[in-house]
Scaffold this active site. Structure first.
Site, PDB file in Angstrom:
ATOM      1  CB  THR A  34      -0.874   0.054   1.264  1.00 48.02           C
ATOM      2  OG1 THR A  34      -0.035   0.327   2.406  1.00 48.02           O
ATOM      3  CG2 THR A  34      -1.620  -1.234   1.482  1.00 48.02           C
ATOM      4  CG  ASP A  35       1.261   5.921  -1.250  1.00 51.24           C
ATOM      5  OD1 ASP A  35       2.235   6.039  -0.481  1.00 51.24           O
ATOM      6  OD2 ASP A  35       1.024   6.740  -2.157  1.00 51.24           O
ATOM      7  CB  CYS A  36       2.922   5.646   3.660  1.00 51.68           C
ATOM      8  SG  CYS A  36       4.494   4.921   3.141  1.00 51.68           S
TER       9      CYS A  36
END
Length: 621
Positions: free
Chosen positions: A149-151
């Site tokens: 995932t993106d952060c």
């Protein structure tokens, strides 16, 4: 343990999102607006990072990650941010524009990871969409690696998008969709409860663990002492080697784009330009040159320092910073009026365009246009305008001003940008860069909402479309623009005029008139031809030249007005010539995506373009 303990071996790069809108603050990270260019860039970047010297596909030098999947290119524009944005995308645009770079990363580059994005696509968070993750990335494209995932994306889909009622449901949805690794702490906090509540089975957890550990194995984490392995002797001493620093200069040189050059302007000669006025808010910058997601530079050479290595310079910033609330024009005009030539270095920095910061207009910031015009009016000699920015600018005023004799775009050129710029301006290097995106006028930004994801124009609403592939309106500069100190010409040597698709006798298009034919099937095997060109350098200076092969397909399926088929970059000494070949696969290179996302070859006349050359190819059955 690895990378001197300062970094791991997984790099969440490259960014292969399409540079769809000129205001996007992160466009600077991407390879541009064209899907084919972005695809080739992405897979080449991945191979460069990952491939080991023994070329074993099961081993990784480092693990690359193609991001941000998918249709992600709004950060923060007029109150709409990436955490809440729902990108409404047609299947046609998704498959012919937004997805190809990611597909190329996985299929052609064998990338170790793909990162899902913050935004929703058609109402679903990308990190919780099983069709996009398990269905496409792992199912259709056969990812050999992990999905990350993106952060804090999973936290975002719960807290900001309210996509699920509980945090446990958010963690479960992400894992069941195909997420293997969460950047952040959210899934670490809530996944166990998701299992206990019956939202996940232990076997659902085993899959991502296996994918993550398999990547660690390919990186050699379980192969013993890393100092004894293939790259074990590498250290800090290898970073700033003379070879690497020269590579930084060469990369910057090759990336500089000459957009305007009146006769007698560039290149300068140090024997005739004895005094040079260097003016502008980006004329003596350091960190600005390395953009965002930057490394630690070995050393900087600013534009002023680079130019000063060639001739005597006099410097005035003209603005306190790139915002340029008030231009200090008087002092700058004095040095321009008395110098043999003037170089104006303007543009933006991360305070204007960056992650979480989209632009609202396309003008040079603040009073920079006033500074440029005032200096040009009084300058004693030629005026060179240098734009340092990530995105395109509406500099129509400068393009149309005869007193501004040359215009260069340098992007964010890196630590050695000043040396590279000076080499181009003083003719030690013949510019060969090309624009990777369209430069639109400000009127485009005033008419088109950044949130409209449609690539194709809509005549019923006046929406003009996006990129050179679909937009037919006024431009400041076009995709692929870029000139040289030499004059290159092309002559067609060989190209087919007709291609017949060998359909089976029972194929429906044998008995019914068809506008296009699907690209799946035996009829597409070995359906290829060559285009051969003679390229001549007519100039008095050797240089590199990029040849673009475009195709304009028949007007079916709302196809692009033209699209890139291939490109080749060659070096030619002065007065020399060479043969350049393009291998065209009809079903791969000349196909278009129809309204429901299927690739098809349009029947009829395709127009091939190389510069001013045009060649007709009739595709029939």
């Amino acid at each position: 343990m690895y990378n001197v303990g300062l970094a791991g071996l997984t790099y969440w790069s490259p960014n292969v999102n399409i540079f769809r809108d000129p205001r996007w603050g992160r466009g600077q990270e991407t390879p541009g607006e064209d899907p084919l260019l972005s695809s080739k860039y992405g897979s080449s970047y991945v191979i460069g990072l990952q491939q080991t010297d023994d070329a074993d596909p099961n081993k990784l030098k480092v693990a690359a990650c193609c991001k941000h999947y998918t249709a992600y290119d709004v950060d923060n524009w007029k109150g709409v941010d990436r955490y809440h944005f729902n990108a409404i995308v047609t299947q046609q645009d998704l498959d012919d524009t937004y997805q190809p770079p990611f597909k190329s990363c996985v299929v052609d580059g064998n990338v170790a990871s793909v990162m899902c994005s913050y935004n929703q696509v058609n109402g679903k968070p990308t990190c919780a969409d099983p069709d996009l993750l398990s269905g496409v990335i792992r199912g259709e494209w056969k990812l050999n690696g992990y999905i990350v995932t993106d952060c804090d994306s999973v936290e975002v889909l719960f807290n900001d998008q309210h996509y699920t009622k509980t945090p446990e449901e958010a963690a479960a949805d992400a894992i069941l969709a195909g997420v293997d690794l969460n950047c952040g702490y959210f899934m670490g906090k809530h996944t166990q409860a998701a299992v206990q509540n019956g939202l996940l089975k232990e076997t659902d957890i085993n899959k991502p663990i296996s994918n993550n550990f398999a990547t660690l194995m390919r990186l050699g984490f379980f192969d013993g002492n890393p100092s004894k392995r293939l790259y074990g002797s590498l250290g800090a001493k290898d970073v700033c080697s003379p070879e690497n620093q020269e590579l930084a200069v060469d990369a910057a040189r090759q990336g500089i784009v000459l957009l305007k050059n009146n006769a007698g302007s560039l290149p300068f000669s140090a024997t005739t330009i004895k005094s040079l006025a260097v003016i502008g808010p980006n004329a003596n910058v350091t960190k600005t040159m390395i953009g965002n997601y930057e490394g630690i530079p070995c050393k900087y050479t600013t534009p002023l320092q680079g130019l000063s290595a060639y001739t005597s310079t006099i410097y005035q910033a003209g603005c306190a910073n790139v915002a340029c609330a008030t231009a200090q024009v008087d002092e700058a005009k004095q040095i321009a009026a008395t110098s043999d030539a003037t170089v104006l270095i303007v543009g933006t920095d991360q305070s204007i365009e960056a992650e979480s910061r989209d632009r609202v207009d396309l003008y040079l910031p603040g009073q920079q246009p006033l500074l440029v015009s005032e200096i040009a009016n009084v300058s004693k000699g030629p005026v060179i305008l240098v734009v340092m920015s990530g995105g395109g600018m509406d500099i129509t005023f400068a393009k149309n001003n005869d007193k501004i004799t040359s215009i260069l775009w340098v992007g964010y050129p890196g630590q050695a940008g000043g040396s590279a710029l000076a080499d181009v301006i003083f003719g030690a290097f013949n510019p060969s860069g090309r624009l990777p995106m369209t430069w639109y006028p400000q009127s485009y930004a005033e008419k088109v909402p950044m949130t409209n994801m449609n690539m194709r124009p809509d005549p019923t609403t006046g929406y003009p479309g996006r990129s050179y592939r679909f937009y037919k309106g006024e431009t400041v500069f076009c995709f692929g623009d870029g000139i040289s100190y030499s004059d290159f010409t092309h002559n067609l040597v060989k190209a087919s005029t007709q291609v017949s698709i060998p359909l089976q006798e029972y194929h429906p298009c044998r008995s019914t008139a068809c506008k296009s034919v699907e690209t799946l099937g035996d009829h597409c095997q070995n359906l290829k031809f060559d285009v051969q060109l003679r390229v001549i350098n007519n100039g008095s200076m050797g240089g590199s030249h990029t040849i673009f092969l475009f195709s304009s397909p028949p007007s079916v399926h709302n196809a692009p007005q033209k699209h890139l088929v291939g490109f080749e970059k060659i070096f030619l000494d002065k007065k020399r010539e060479s043969i350049v070949k393009f291998h065209v696969d009809v079903c791969k290179h000349l196909s278009v995506v129809d309204e429901v996302g299927n690739r098809k070859v349009a029947l009829g006349v395709h127009q091939l373009h190389i510069g001013d050359l045009k060649h007709s190819l009739d595709v029939k059955i």
